[in-house]
Design a protein around this motif. Structure first.
Motif, PDB file in Angstrom:
ATOM      1  N   GLN A 167       0.916  -1.373   0.008  1.00 10.66           N
ATOM      2  CA  GLN A 167       0.074   0.011   0.105  1.00 10.66           C
ATOM      3  C   GLN A 167       0.748   1.170   0.010  1.00 10.66           C
ATOM      4  O   GLN A 167       0.543   2.069  -0.439  1.00 10.66           O
ATOM      5  CB  GLN A 167      -1.105   0.080   1.205  1.00 10.66           C
ATOM      6  CG  GLN A 167      -1.734   1.171   1.214  1.00 10.66           C
ATOM      7  CD  GLN A 167      -2.833   1.321  -0.034  1.00 10.66           C
ATOM      8  OE1 GLN A 167      -3.140   0.216  -0.552  1.00 10.66           O
ATOM      9  NE2 GLN A 167      -2.835   2.508  -0.714  1.00 10.66           N
ATOM     10  N   GLN A 168       2.095   1.294   0.714  1.00 12.58           N
ATOM     11  CA  GLN A 168       2.913   2.259   0.866  1.00 12.58           C
ATOM     12  C   GLN A 168       3.534   2.702  -0.576  1.00 12.58           C
ATOM     13  O   GLN A 168       3.548   3.668  -1.129  1.00 12.58           O
ATOM     14  CB  GLN A 168       3.850   2.215   1.874  1.00 12.58           C
ATOM     15  CG  GLN A 168       4.613   3.318   1.983  1.00 12.58           C
ATOM     16  CD  GLN A 168       5.769   3.037   3.140  1.00 12.58           C
ATOM     17  OE1 GLN A 168       6.238   2.000   3.357  1.00 12.58           O
ATOM     18  NE2 GLN A 168       6.355   3.994   3.839  1.00 12.58           N
ATOM     19  N   ARG A 169       3.737   1.446  -1.234  1.00 13.04           N
ATOM     20  CA  ARG A 169       4.535   1.546  -2.629  1.00 13.04           C
ATOM     21  C   ARG A 169       3.457   2.142  -3.667  1.00 13.04           C
ATOM     22  O   ARG A 169       3.877   2.925  -4.548  1.00 13.04           O
ATOM     23  CB  ARG A 169       4.946   0.255  -2.994  1.00 13.04           C
ATOM     24  CG  ARG A 169       6.327  -0.200  -2.265  1.00 13.04           C
ATOM     25  CD  ARG A 169       6.820  -1.455  -2.757  1.00 13.04           C
ATOM     26  NE  ARG A 169       7.867  -1.930  -2.214  1.00 13.04           N
ATOM     27  CZ  ARG A 169       8.351  -3.035  -1.989  1.00 13.04           C
ATOM     28  NH1 ARG A 169       7.715  -4.159  -2.404  1.00 13.04           N
ATOM     29  NH2 ARG A 169       9.522  -3.516  -1.341  1.00 13.04           N
ATOM     30  N   ARG A 170       2.257   1.741  -3.449  1.00 14.58           N
ATOM     31  CA  ARG A 170       1.040   2.082  -4.352  1.00 14.58           C
ATOM     32  C   ARG A 170       0.862   3.933  -3.940  1.00 14.58           C
ATOM     33  O   ARG A 170       0.602   4.477  -4.941  1.00 14.58           O
ATOM     34  CB  ARG A 170      -0.167   1.369  -4.072  1.00 14.58           C
ATOM     35  CG  ARG A 170      -0.040   0.258  -4.683  1.00 14.58           C
ATOM     36  CD  ARG A 170      -1.489  -0.705  -4.540  1.00 14.58           C
ATOM     37  NE  ARG A 170      -1.616  -2.021  -5.029  1.00 14.58           N
ATOM     38  CZ  ARG A 170      -2.072  -2.957  -4.483  1.00 14.58           C
ATOM     39  NH1 ARG A 170      -2.969  -2.869  -3.445  1.00 14.58           N
ATOM     40  NH2 ARG A 170      -2.099  -4.283  -4.824  1.00 14.58           N
ATOM     41  N   SER A 171       0.921   3.963  -2.627  1.00 13.38           N
ATOM     42  CA  SER A 171       0.845   5.472  -2.477  1.00 13.38           C
ATOM     43  C   SER A 171       1.820   6.302  -3.156  1.00 13.38           C
ATOM     44  O   SER A 171       1.527   7.524  -3.452  1.00 13.38           O
ATOM     45  CB  SER A 171       0.699   5.470  -0.843  1.00 13.38           C
ATOM     46  OG  SER A 171      -0.410   5.019  -0.395  1.00 13.38           O
ATOM     47  N   VAL A 172       3.028   5.940  -2.977  1.00 13.01           N
ATOM     48  CA  VAL A 172       4.125   6.519  -3.683  1.00 13.01           C
ATOM     49  C   VAL A 172       3.721   6.735  -4.995  1.00 13.01           C
ATOM     50  O   VAL A 172       4.161   7.751  -5.636  1.00 13.01           O
ATOM     51  CB  VAL A 172       5.592   5.821  -3.274  1.00 13.01           C
ATOM     52  CG1 VAL A 172       6.710   6.585  -3.995  1.00 13.01           C
ATOM     53  CG2 VAL A 172       5.870   5.910  -1.734  1.00 13.01           C
ATOM     54  N   ILE A 173       3.645   5.617  -5.847  1.00 12.51           N
ATOM     55  CA  ILE A 173       3.414   5.743  -7.235  1.00 12.51           C
ATOM     56  C   ILE A 173       2.027   6.645  -7.272  1.00 12.51           C
ATOM     57  O   ILE A 173       2.477   7.435  -8.435  1.00 12.51           O
ATOM     58  CB  ILE A 173       2.961   4.414  -7.711  1.00 12.51           C
ATOM     59  CG1 ILE A 173       4.045   3.319  -7.759  1.00 12.51           C
ATOM     60  CG2 ILE A 173       2.258   4.287  -8.986  1.00 12.51           C
ATOM     61  CD1 ILE A 173       3.901   1.780  -7.879  1.00 12.51           C
ATOM     62  N   ASP A 174       1.029   6.671  -6.474  1.00 12.29           N
ATOM     63  CA  ASP A 174       0.031   7.509  -6.952  1.00 12.29           C
ATOM     64  C   ASP A 174       0.424   9.347  -6.518  1.00 12.29           C
ATOM     65  O   ASP A 174       0.026   9.921  -7.453  1.00 12.29           O
ATOM     66  CB  ASP A 174      -1.080   7.214  -5.932  1.00 12.29           C
ATOM     67  CG  ASP A 174      -1.817   5.776  -6.251  1.00 12.29           C
ATOM     68  OD1 ASP A 174      -1.743   5.516  -7.434  1.00 12.29           O
ATOM     69  OD2 ASP A 174      -2.709   5.220  -5.455  1.00 12.29           O
ATOM     70  N   LEU A 175       1.194   9.216  -5.601  1.00  7.71           N
ATOM     71  CA  LEU A 175       1.754  10.486  -5.468  1.00  7.71           C
ATOM     72  C   LEU A 175       2.754  11.331  -6.428  1.00  7.71           C
ATOM     73  O   LEU A 175       2.642  12.246  -6.883  1.00  7.71           O
ATOM     74  CB  LEU A 175       2.708  10.654  -4.066  1.00  7.71           C
ATOM     75  CG  LEU A 175       1.539  10.546  -2.746  1.00  7.71           C
ATOM     76  CD1 LEU A 175       2.716  10.374  -1.331  1.00  7.71           C
ATOM     77  CD2 LEU A 175       0.979  11.853  -2.518  1.00  7.71           C
ATOM     78  N   ASP A 176       3.359  10.277  -7.090  1.00 10.57           N
ATOM     79  CA  ASP A 176       4.608  10.653  -8.214  1.00 10.57           C
ATOM     80  C   ASP A 176       3.462  11.020  -9.312  1.00 10.57           C
ATOM     81  O   ASP A 176       3.836  11.805 -10.056  1.00 10.57           O
ATOM     82  CB  ASP A 176       5.354   9.250  -8.615  1.00 10.57           C
ATOM     83  CG  ASP A 176       6.509   9.324  -7.809  1.00 10.57           C
ATOM     84  OD1 ASP A 176       6.782  10.212  -6.932  1.00 10.57           O
ATOM     85  OD2 ASP A 176       7.078   8.093  -7.692  1.00 10.57           O
ATOM     86  N   ARG A 177       2.466  10.274  -9.582  1.00 11.12           N
ATOM     87  CA  ARG A 177       1.650  10.330 -10.877  1.00 11.12           C
ATOM     88  C   ARG A 177       0.901  11.719 -10.677  1.00 11.12           C
ATOM     89  O   ARG A 177       0.770  12.496 -11.570  1.00 11.12           O
ATOM     90  CB  ARG A 177       0.507   9.155 -10.951  1.00 11.12           C
ATOM     91  CG  ARG A 177       1.111   7.962 -11.467  1.00 11.12           C
ATOM     92  CD  ARG A 177      -0.142   6.959 -11.629  1.00 11.12           C
ATOM     93  NE  ARG A 177       0.540   5.595 -12.072  1.00 11.12           N
ATOM     94  CZ  ARG A 177      -0.115   4.495 -11.941  1.00 11.12           C
ATOM     95  NH1 ARG A 177      -0.965   4.506 -11.191  1.00 11.12           N
ATOM     96  NH2 ARG A 177       0.501   3.387 -12.302  1.00 11.12           N
ATOM     97  N   ALA A 178       0.382  11.929  -9.447  1.00 12.42           N
ATOM     98  CA  ALA A 178      -0.301  13.366  -9.028  1.00 12.42           C
ATOM     99  C   ALA A 178       0.497  14.395  -9.254  1.00 12.42           C
ATOM    100  O   ALA A 178       0.431  15.350  -9.770  1.00 12.42           O
ATOM    101  CB  ALA A 178      -0.809  13.231  -7.577  1.00 12.42           C
TER     102      ALA A 178
END
Length: 137
Positions: free
Chosen positions: A64-75
């Motif tokens: 979940q943390q990795r997904r959050s980082v990816i989502d933040l990078d995308r955002a």
């Protein structure tokens, strides 16, 4: 002799009873040890299950943390793109405003030039009339 045999039989019965008592005590102790062993095995199984669940929870949290980082990078990338687009639009509007202002100023300049020409012609006309009036006796 009978009494001796009876005493020997009684002694053997006592020994058998004592041996049976010891065996029963040993069996009870063994049963208690087996019960404790089964409880300990159950605790080990529960601890393994808890450990497995904890590892799964940890891995899920990491995922979940990795997904959050990816989502933040995308955002962040999306935001960077939007900011660049807004900057471009602002530059376009500034350029458009300058062009409009320049066009307005050219038109205003031409209008003022024509007005000045018109006033100059009127002034020349008034001057001419004034000169004519001055020359008349």
């Amino acid at each position: 002799k009978y009494q001796m045999q009876q005493k020997d039989a009684n002694d053997r019965d006592m020994e058998i009873t004592t041996a049976n008592d010891r065996i029963e005590i040993a069996l009870n102790a063994e049963a208690m040890a087996v019960k404790r062993l089964e409880e300990a095995q159950q605790e080990v199984m529960e601890a393994r299950t808890d450990t497995k669940n904890a590892k799964k929870s940890k891995n899920d949290a990491i995922t979940q943390q990795r997904r959050s980082v990816i989502d933040l990078d995308r955002a962040s990338s999306t935001l960077d793109g939007r900011m660049e687009k807004v900057r471009f639009q602002l530059r376009q509007k500034e350029n458009d405003s300058r062009k409009e202002e320049s066009t307005f100023l050219r038109q205003e300049s031409a209008r003022l030039f024509l007005k000045a020409k018109s006033l100059q012609l009127q002034a020349d006309k008034v001057q001419k009339q004034s000169d004519e009036n001055t020359l008349k006796p």
